[in-house]
Write an enzyme that holds these catalytic residues in place. Structure first.
Site, mmCIF file in Angstrom:
data_model
loop_
_atom_site.group_PDB
_atom_site.id
_atom_site.type_symbol
_atom_site.label_atom_id
_atom_site.label_comp_id
_atom_site.label_asym_id
_atom_site.label_seq_id
_atom_site.Cartn_x
_atom_site.Cartn_y
_atom_site.Cartn_z
ATOM 1 N N ASN A 69 0.827 -1.201 0.000
ATOM 2 C CA ASN A 69 0.000 0.000 0.000
ATOM 3 C C ASN A 69 0.859 1.248 0.000
ATOM 4 O OD1 ASN A 69 -0.318 1.920 2.519
ATOM 5 N ND2 ASN A 69 0.137 -0.113 3.348
ATOM 6 N N ALA A 70 0.313 2.266 -0.632
ATOM 7 C CA ALA A 70 0.954 3.586 -0.583
ATOM 8 C C ALA A 70 -0.158 4.617 -0.455
ATOM 9 C CB ALA A 70 1.789 3.824 -1.829
ATOM 10 N N LEU A 73 -0.785 8.424 4.120
ATOM 11 C CA LEU A 73 -1.333 9.077 5.320
ATOM 12 C C LEU A 73 -2.462 10.053 5.014
ATOM 13 C CD1 LEU A 73 1.675 9.698 7.725
ATOM 14 C CD2 LEU A 73 0.234 7.685 7.459
ATOM 15 N N CYS A 130 6.252 5.481 8.719
ATOM 16 C CA CYS A 130 5.486 5.354 7.484
ATOM 17 C C CYS A 130 6.427 5.411 6.285
ATOM 18 C CB CYS A 130 4.446 6.462 7.355
ATOM 19 S SG CYS A 130 3.542 6.338 5.793
ATOM 20 N N LYS A 165 5.820 3.484 17.398
ATOM 21 C CA LYS A 165 5.690 2.473 16.349
ATOM 22 C C LYS A 165 6.934 2.459 15.478
ATOM 23 C CE LYS A 165 2.489 0.647 12.959
ATOM 24 N NZ LYS A 165 1.087 0.683 12.507
ATOM 25 N N ILE A 191 5.762 -4.542 13.723
ATOM 26 C CA ILE A 191 6.423 -3.667 12.776
ATOM 27 C C ILE A 191 5.405 -2.882 11.953
ATOM 28 C CG2 ILE A 191 8.491 -5.116 12.573
ATOM 29 C CD1 ILE A 191 7.427 -6.265 9.967
ATOM 30 N N GLY A 243 2.081 -7.617 12.362
ATOM 31 C CA GLY A 243 2.626 -8.077 11.084
ATOM 32 C C GLY A 243 2.040 -9.408 10.659
ATOM 33 N N GLY A 244 1.044 -9.355 9.805
ATOM 34 C CA GLY A 244 0.528 -10.590 9.216
ATOM 35 C C GLY A 244 -0.307 -11.445 10.138
ATOM 36 N N THR A 266 -4.009 -5.886 8.056
ATOM 37 C CA THR A 266 -4.503 -6.343 6.750
ATOM 38 C C THR A 266 -5.614 -7.393 6.870
ATOM 39 O OG1 THR A 266 -2.326 -5.860 5.850
ATOM 40 C CG2 THR A 266 -3.722 -7.313 4.548
HETATM 41 C C1 FMN Z 1 -3.682 0.180 3.882
HETATM 42 C C2 FMN Z 1 -2.801 0.365 5.073
HETATM 43 C C3 FMN Z 1 -2.711 1.617 5.689
HETATM 44 C C4 FMN Z 1 -1.904 1.805 6.795
HETATM 45 N N1 FMN Z 1 -1.872 3.035 7.385
HETATM 46 C C5 FMN Z 1 -1.122 3.207 8.506
HETATM 47 C C6 FMN Z 1 -1.134 4.442 9.188
HETATM 48 O O1 FMN Z 1 -1.840 5.372 8.802
HETATM 49 N N2 FMN Z 1 -0.361 4.569 10.295
HETATM 50 C C7 FMN Z 1 0.411 3.553 10.773
HETATM 51 O O2 FMN Z 1 1.084 3.721 11.793
HETATM 52 N N3 FMN Z 1 0.433 2.350 10.157
HETATM 53 C C8 FMN Z 1 -0.310 2.159 9.024
HETATM 54 N N4 FMN Z 1 -0.302 0.935 8.407
HETATM 55 C C9 FMN Z 1 0.531 -0.140 8.940
HETATM 56 C C10 FMN Z 1 -0.278 -1.100 9.813
HETATM 57 O O3 FMN Z 1 -0.769 -0.451 10.958
HETATM 58 C C11 FMN Z 1 0.576 -2.292 10.237
HETATM 59 O O4 FMN Z 1 1.702 -1.842 10.956
HETATM 60 C C12 FMN Z 1 1.052 -3.104 9.056
HETATM 61 O O5 FMN Z 1 0.052 -3.172 8.083
HETATM 62 C C13 FMN Z 1 1.472 -4.517 9.435
HETATM 63 O O6 FMN Z 1 0.413 -5.244 9.991
HETATM 64 P P1 FMN Z 1 -0.514 -6.264 9.139
HETATM 65 O O7 FMN Z 1 0.416 -7.186 8.409
HETATM 66 O O8 FMN Z 1 -1.375 -6.944 10.151
HETATM 67 O O9 FMN Z 1 -1.293 -5.426 8.189
HETATM 68 C C14 FMN Z 1 -1.136 0.735 7.295
HETATM 69 C C15 FMN Z 1 -1.214 -0.515 6.682
HETATM 70 C C16 FMN Z 1 -2.032 -0.706 5.589
HETATM 71 C C17 FMN Z 1 -2.078 -2.076 4.962
#
Ligand code: FMN
Ligand code: FAD
Ligand code: FAD
Ligand code: FMN
Ligand code: FES
Ligand code: FES
Lengths: 303, 269, 303, 269
Positions: A69-70, A73, A130, A165, A191, A243-244, A266
Site C-alpha cells: 500500500n501507498a 497518510l 510510514c 511504532k 512492525i 505483522g501478518g 490487513t
Molecule cells: C492500507 C494500510 C494503511 C496503513 N496506514 C497506517 C497508518 O496510517 N499509520 C500507521 O502507523 N500504520 C499504518 N499501516 C501499517 C499497519 O498499521 C501495520 O503496521 C502493518 O500493516 C502490518 O500489519 P498487518 O500485516 O497486520 O497489516 C497501514 C497498513 C495498511 C495495509
C-alpha cells in the site's frame, strides 16, 4: 474462563488484540460490521497536524500473501479529527489509541498537547515509520537519535502513555527500541510495513502511483516475529506485535515471542471480524492448554 | 445493512467468451441490494488470494433469495472463481457502496455499458423497468464473442443497441458513438454509465457539454470494500460525502461510490 | 527468435537466468532433473575456507508464501570443493559462479587466490549476507566499510569478475552498493534472505533449531524489487535480481526494475525445472511484445 | 531414474480415523519404485502451499502403473491433499531417496511401524513376500481407530501384531514392547523400522544391544526432496554417502536416506 486482560503501560486492556492504525480508519465503518467492544482496543488511522490528501492511485496491490500500500497518510488533520471523529470514538466501549505523525519534533509535541486535553484517550501511538512519505515519516524511525528526540518532546507534552511504532526497514531495530526506551517511551509497537514494490510488466510501469509502497500481511509475519523477539529481549518495555496476524495462532506466536499485545491490520480487510475471531481463538487456546492468564505467555519462548 | 453472508453457489455458467454468470443464494443481500451496489467475495480461507474480490450485483431476486454476478476472467482471482462448483459455500459481504438514483422526472433513461462494466447497468435496467420506466441500453465490447447473449440484456431494457470495436457485431466502433447518435435524437434527462475509465470520461464529457446529468459507476483496485483502507480512491473536484469527509481531493470509491455524479470526478486527475 | 543473452561484467551469459547459491548445491543432483545448459548459469552453494557442519535441525519451515531456512552454510570447505565438486561443475555447459564466504578479509582473499587458478570459473560471488551465522556472514554486509574492505581484498587476489551479494537487512542498501562499487566490485546481486522467525505455539519453542532463519520465496519479492530498483539507480554496476522469482513475469519485473540478470532460488525446490521454464517464458514475452533483445528491457521502468 | 510425472488420482478413500489412501497413475514411478523410497507431491501451482509434500510409497504396481500413498491429516498440506478428487492431475516427483535393502541371508524379517510410519513398511513387506520371504509386521498406534484395516496389512506380512497406547486394540502399550517379546523368541537377522523418532531410537537401541542389524526410515521436514537445499539433515556418527560427502556431522535424509543403517544415526544429536 481464562483471563485475557493485559496491562499495557498502566492501561488495562480487556484482551491483547487491537486493530492496527490505518486498517480501521476511525472506527465508524467497522462499528456496523463487528463488535468493537470485544476488542482490546482500536488504533486510529494516523492523524497529522494538517489534512493530507494522500498519494495518487493506484494505492494498493496484492502480492504473494501480502498487500502493498501507498496510501500516503491521507487523513483529515487533527482539527477535523477532534471535531468530527473523536466524538464517535469516545463513545466506543473499547480502548482508543490515537496514532500521530508529523514532519517536525515540535509539531509532534503540539499534537500531543492538544490530544492530552481530550477525555478518554488510552494512549498515543507515535508513527515514525510510514514508508510512503517523501519526507518526515520513516526518516525519524530509522535514526535512533531522531526517534528519541520525538519521544522526549511528546512525553513532555502529555501525561498519556506513549507507544512508539517502529519501522522494520533498519539494520538493527533494537538500537531504535533502546533509544526510545531511554527517551521515556512507555511501549513500542512493531512492525510497520516493509518497503516494497510491484511492476506491471505489460505497461513496464510501477503498479503503485507512488512507485514503492509498504508491504503488510502474512508474507511479513516471520520478519515481524524475529524483530519482536529481538526487541523484547533488548528492552523492558511492553511490546505490541504487528505483522501478518490473521489467526489466534499467529497472535500466539507473537505473544510467546515477547509481545504483550498484538495489532491486527490487513486481516481486517478480508474479514471485518478477524480481530474478534482472534480473541475467541486466544481464549480457546488458554482453555485447551489450561492457561489461566494469557499474559503469562508473554515471552515464554523456550530457546 | 451490510452482512457477511455464507453464500451457496446455485448456478454457474459461461455466457460469453471468458465471461461467466454465477448465482448465489444470499437472502439478506438479495433483499437489500440496490442497483450499482457490489459484493466482496471471499475466494479462499487461506492466503491465495489474500483479499476478497469486488463484483457488481448484476441482478437481485428477493423472492428466491438470490443474486447474480457477471464476471470476466482476467487474472488469478477471476480464474479461481471460475473454477468454483455448484453448492460450494463462500463468504459474501454486501451489499456495499452507494448505487444509482433515479428521480421521478428522469425518464426515459439511457444506460451505456462498456466491456465488463455492464453488470450494474443490467440490474439498474431491470429495476427501472419493474418500476414502469423505459430504459435504453447501449453496450460496447471489443468483439462480438465478448457480448452477452440478448437473453441477459432484454430483461434490462426496452431497447438494446450493441457495438463492437472490430465490427463483428452491431455498430462498428465505440459505444460512445452510439450514445452520441441517441442523444442527438432523444432528449434523455439522465445518462447512466459503467465501463473502462476512458469510456466513462468520454460519456461524462459528452453529457456535460449537452447539460445532461450523468451517473457513473467506477472501479478501483480494492482491499477492504468497506471504507477502512483508503486504497480505492479517485480524484474528485468536490466531495458529496458530507462535511466530515476526510478525503479532500481523493474520495473512496467503495463507500462514497461506486456510483458518482460524473461532474464530481476529476477525470484528468 | 529473440536474443536473451546478457553481458554480466564482461562475461556473456546465454540468458539472464541463474540458479541462486544454496538452492542448487553443486549442480550434481539437478543435472539429472533439468537441462542446466539451458540456463544462463549456476551459482554454487557458498563454500568457506574450512568445512562447516551447519546448524542443528529443524533447518527449514514453510511460512506464508515463503520459506525460512537456517542451514548455516553447511559445506565441504574449499579443499573438498576443488577436489570433488569442481571437476563435475567444470564440465557443465553453462556459466559457473562460485560463491564464497569467510570470517575475515584475509580468508576471503586467500579463497579468491585459490579459485583464480581454476580453469573455467565465470565469476566469484561474495556472500557477505548470510543471516544464519553467529559471526562473519551478514556482519560484513551491513557495514559499507567492511563490505568494501572485503571487495578490495578479493579484487586484488583475482582477475575474475566479482559479484557482491547484498543483504536486505539494512537501513539503506544503496550505501552498501555504492561502497562496494567504489571498492571495485563488478556487479551486485540482491537480495539474500530477510531475517525471520517462526514459533511452534504448542511447544512454545522456535520452529528452527537456530531460532531465527532467512526468509526467501514469493513473500519477499516486493521487498527485493524495491531494493533492486533503488540500487540500479544508485550504481552503474550490473545488478542481479533475486527474491521470490517463480515465473517469467516475476523475472521481468526485476529486469524492468533494473536487473541485468536474475537468480532463481526457492522456486527450484518446488520445481527442479523452474529456471528453464522461466527462460522459456522470457523468450515468449519477447516474441509476444516484439522485443528483439531482452537486455534492452533492463531498467526500462517508466516512472 | 527420477521423473516429475503428471499423476492422475485413481482412487482416494479414508482407511482409518483421519488416514487416507490415495492411488496415483504414474507408470514410470510405479515401475522404478523400491520400498523405502518416497515421492514429492505438488499440491498447488500457486503459493499455497509453496513446497511439495513428501510421502512414502506404500505400494507400487508396475502392472497397472499405479502407486499407493497412505497419509494422515495433520496440517495444511495433508488437509489440502485430502480434498483432492478422483481424476485430478498433480505433479509427482519420484521415486526419491534410498530404500531398504535385504541381503539373502537376512530372513525372516521383522517390520516395526509406529503411527503413520507404516506406509514404507507395507511396501517392503509386500516385496519381501513376493520374493518368497517371511515378514512379521508389528504396528503401533495411539488408539484403535488409528490402525489401518487388516486388508491393508495382510498382503504385507505373514503375521501381523498390533498394539495401541490406550489398549483399545491389540497389545496394550508401545509397539517396542511387542518387538522386545518377539526378539526374545525368534533370532531375527534384520529389523526394519519407521515411525516417530523416539520409537525408532528405542528400536535402534534394542537392536544394538542385541547385535541385530536395523534399518530405519527417517522423516525430516523437507523443502526439495532431491538433495539441493540441505534442509532435511540428521546428525550422524559417520556418513555412508561416500568420501565426497560434504555433510560431515549432518547427512541429508532425502538423498542419503530416508532409509539408514540405524547405527549411523546419532540418536542423541
Ligand atoms: C492500507 C494500510 C494503511 C496503513 N496506514 C497506517 C497508518 O496510517 N499509520 C500507521 O502507523 N500504520 C499504518 N499501516 C501499517 C499497519 O498499521 C501495520 O503496521 C502493518 O500493516 C502490518 O500489519 P498487518 O500485516 O497486520 O497489516 C497501514 C497498513 C495498511 C495495509
Ligand atoms: C466496485 C467494483 C465492481 C466490480 N464489478 C465487476 C463485475 O461485475 N464484473 C467483473 O468482471 N469485474 C468487476 N470488477 C473488477 C474485478 O473486481 C476485477 O476484475 C478482479 O478483482 C480482478 O482480479 P484478478 O485477480 O482476476 O485479476 P488481476 O490480475 O488482479 O487484475 C487484472 C486487471 O484488473 C485490474 N483489477 C484488479 N483488481 C481490481 C479491482 N479490485 N478493481 C478494479 N480493477 C481491478 C488490474 O489492475 C488488472 O488490470 C469490479 C471492481 C470493483 C471495484
Ligand atoms: C521421506 C518422508 C516420507 C513421509 N511419508 C509419509 C507418509 O507416508 N504418510 C504420512 O502421512 N506422512 C509422511 N510424511 C510426513 C508428511 O510429509 C508430513 O506429515 C506433511 O508434510 C505435513 O504437512 P502438513 O502441512 O499437513 O502439516 P504441518 O503443519 O506442516 O506439519 C504437521 C506436523 O508434521 C511435521 N512435518 C511437516 N512437514 C514435514 C516433513 N516434510 N517431514 C516430516 N515432518 C513434517 C511438522 O513438524 C508438524 O509437527 C513423510 C515425510 C518424509 C520426509
Ligand atoms: C535453503 C537455502 C539455502 C541458501 N543458501 C545460501 C548460500 O549458501 N549462500 C548464499 O549466498 N545464499 C543462500 N541462500 C539465499 C538464496 O541464494 C537467495 O538469495 C534467497 O533465497 C532469495 O531468493 P529466492 O526467494 O528465489 O529463494 C539460500 C537460500 C535458501 C532458501
Ligand atoms: S477498498 Fe478500502 S477504502 Fe475502499
Ligand atoms: S529436502 Fe532438500 S536436501 Fe533434503
Amino acid at each position: 474462563m481464562a483471563d485475557l486482560s493485559v496491562n499495557l503501560a498502566g492501561c488495562r486492556l480487556a484482551n491483547p488484540v487491537l486493530l492496527a492504525s490505518g486498517t480501521c480508519n476511525y472506527g465508524e465503518e467497522l462499528a456496523e460490521l463487528t463488535d468493537l467492544s470485544g476488542l482490546g482496543g482500536v488504533i486510529t488511522k494516523t492523524i497529522t497536524p494538517s489534512p493530507r490528501a494522500g498519494n495518487p492511485a493506484p494505492r494498493i496491490v496484492e502480492t504473494p500473501a501480502g498487500l502493498l500500500n501507498a496510501i500516503g497518510l491521507q487523513n483529515p488533520g487533527i482539527d477535523a479529527f477532534i471535531a468530527h471523529r473523536w466524538p464517535f470514538l469516545q463513545k466506543l466501549n473499547t480502548r482508543i489509541v490515537v496514532n500521530i505523525a508529523a514532519d517536525t519534533v515540535e509539531e509532534f509535541a503540539r499534537m500531543a498537547v492538544r490530544l492530552d486535553r481530550l477525555q478518554g484517550i488510552a494512549a498515543l501511538e507515535i508513527n515514525i515509520s510510514c514508508p510512503n512519505l517523501k519526507q518526515g515519516g520513516m526518516a525519524f524511525g530509522v535514526d535512533p537519535a531522531s526517534a528519541a528526540a520525538v519521544v522526549r518532546a511528546v512525553k513532555q507534552a502529555t501525561e498519556l502513555p506513549v507507544i512508539v511504532k517502529l519501522t522494520p526497514n533498519v539494520t538493527d531495530i533494537t538500537q531504535v527500541a533502546t533509544a526510545v526506551e531511554a527517551a521515556g517511551a512507555d511501549a513500542v509497537s512493531l512492525i510497520n510495513t516493509l518497503v516494497g514494490m510491484a511492476v506491471d510488466v505489460n505497461l513496464r510501469r510501477p503498479v503503485l502511483g507512488n512507485i514503492t509502497g509498504g508491504l503488510s500481511g502474512p508474507a511479513i509475519k516471520p520478519v515481524a516475529l524475529a524483530m519482536v523477539w529481538k526487541v523484547h529481549r533488548a528492552v523492558r518495555l511492553p511490546v505490541l506485535g504487528i505483522g501478518g496476524i490473521r489467526t489466534g495462532r499467529d497472535a500466539l506466536e507473537f505473544i510467546i515471542a515477547g509481545a504483550t499485545a498484538v495489532q491486527v491490520g490487513t486481516a481486517t480487510f478480508t474479514d471485518p471480524n478477524a480481530g474478534i475471531a482472534i480473541v475467541r481463538e486466544l481464549h480457546q487456546y488458554c482453555v485447551d492448554q489450561g492457561i489461566s492468564r494469557l499474559s503469562d505467555l508473554t515471552g515464554s519462548l523456550a530457546t | 445493512m451490510v452482512v457477511d453472508e455464507w453464500a451457496r453457489v446455485v448456478r454457474h455458467r459461461s455466457v460469453a467468451a471468458g465471461i461467466y454468470s454465477i448465482s448465489l443464494e444470499v437472502p439478506v443481500i438479495a433483499a437489500e441490494a440496490w442497483p450499482g451496489q457490489f459484493v466482496q467475495l471471499r475466494l479462499s480461507d487461506g492466503i491465495e488470494p489474500l483479499l476478497r474480490m469486488p463484483l457488481s450485483i448484476a441482478d437481485a431476486r428477493p423472492d428466491v433469495g438470490e443474486i447474480e454476478l457477471l464476471y470476466e476472467c482476467v487474472g488469478p482471482k477471476t480464474e479461481a472463481l471460475s473454477e468454483i462448483r455448484i453448492d460450494t459455500r463462500l463468504a459474501c459481504l454486501g451489499p456495499l457502496g452507494h448505487g444509482f438514483t433515479w428521480p421521478d422526472s428522469a425518464h426515459p433513461s439511457i444506460l451505456v455499458g462498456g466491456g465488463i462494466g455492464l453488470p450494474p447497468l443490467l440490474f439498474l435496467g431491470r429495476r427501472l423497468r419493474a418500476a414502469g420506466y423505459a430504459a435504453v441500453l447501449l453496450t460496447g465490447a471489443r468483439t462480438g464473442e465478448k457480448h452477452l447473449p440478448v437473453a441477459w440484456l432484454n430483461p434490462a431494457a426496452s431497447r438494446v443497441m450493441q457495438s463492437t470495436d472490430d465490427g463483428t457485431l452491431g455498430h462498428a466502433g465505440l459505444v460512445t458513438g452510439l450514445l452520441d447518435a441517441e442523444l442527438d435524437d432523444v432528449a434523455y434527462p439522465m445518462v447512466y454509465s459503467c465501463g473502462p475509465r476512458g469510456m466513462m470520461a468520454a460519456v461524462a464529457r459528452n453529457c456535460r457539454v449537452r447539460g445532461i446529468p450523468c451517473q457513473v459507476s467506477l472501479e478501483e483496485y480494492m482491499a477492504c470494500g468497506i471504507g477502512i483502507c483508503a486504497g480505492c480512491t479517485v480524484p474528485v473536484h468536490r466531495s458529496d460525502a458530507g462535511t466530515h469527509s476526510a478525503y479532500g481531493r481523493y474520495e473512496r470509491v467503495c463507500v462514497a461510490g461506486p456510483v458518482f455524479d460524473a461532474t464530481i470526478i476529476d477525470w484528468d486527475g
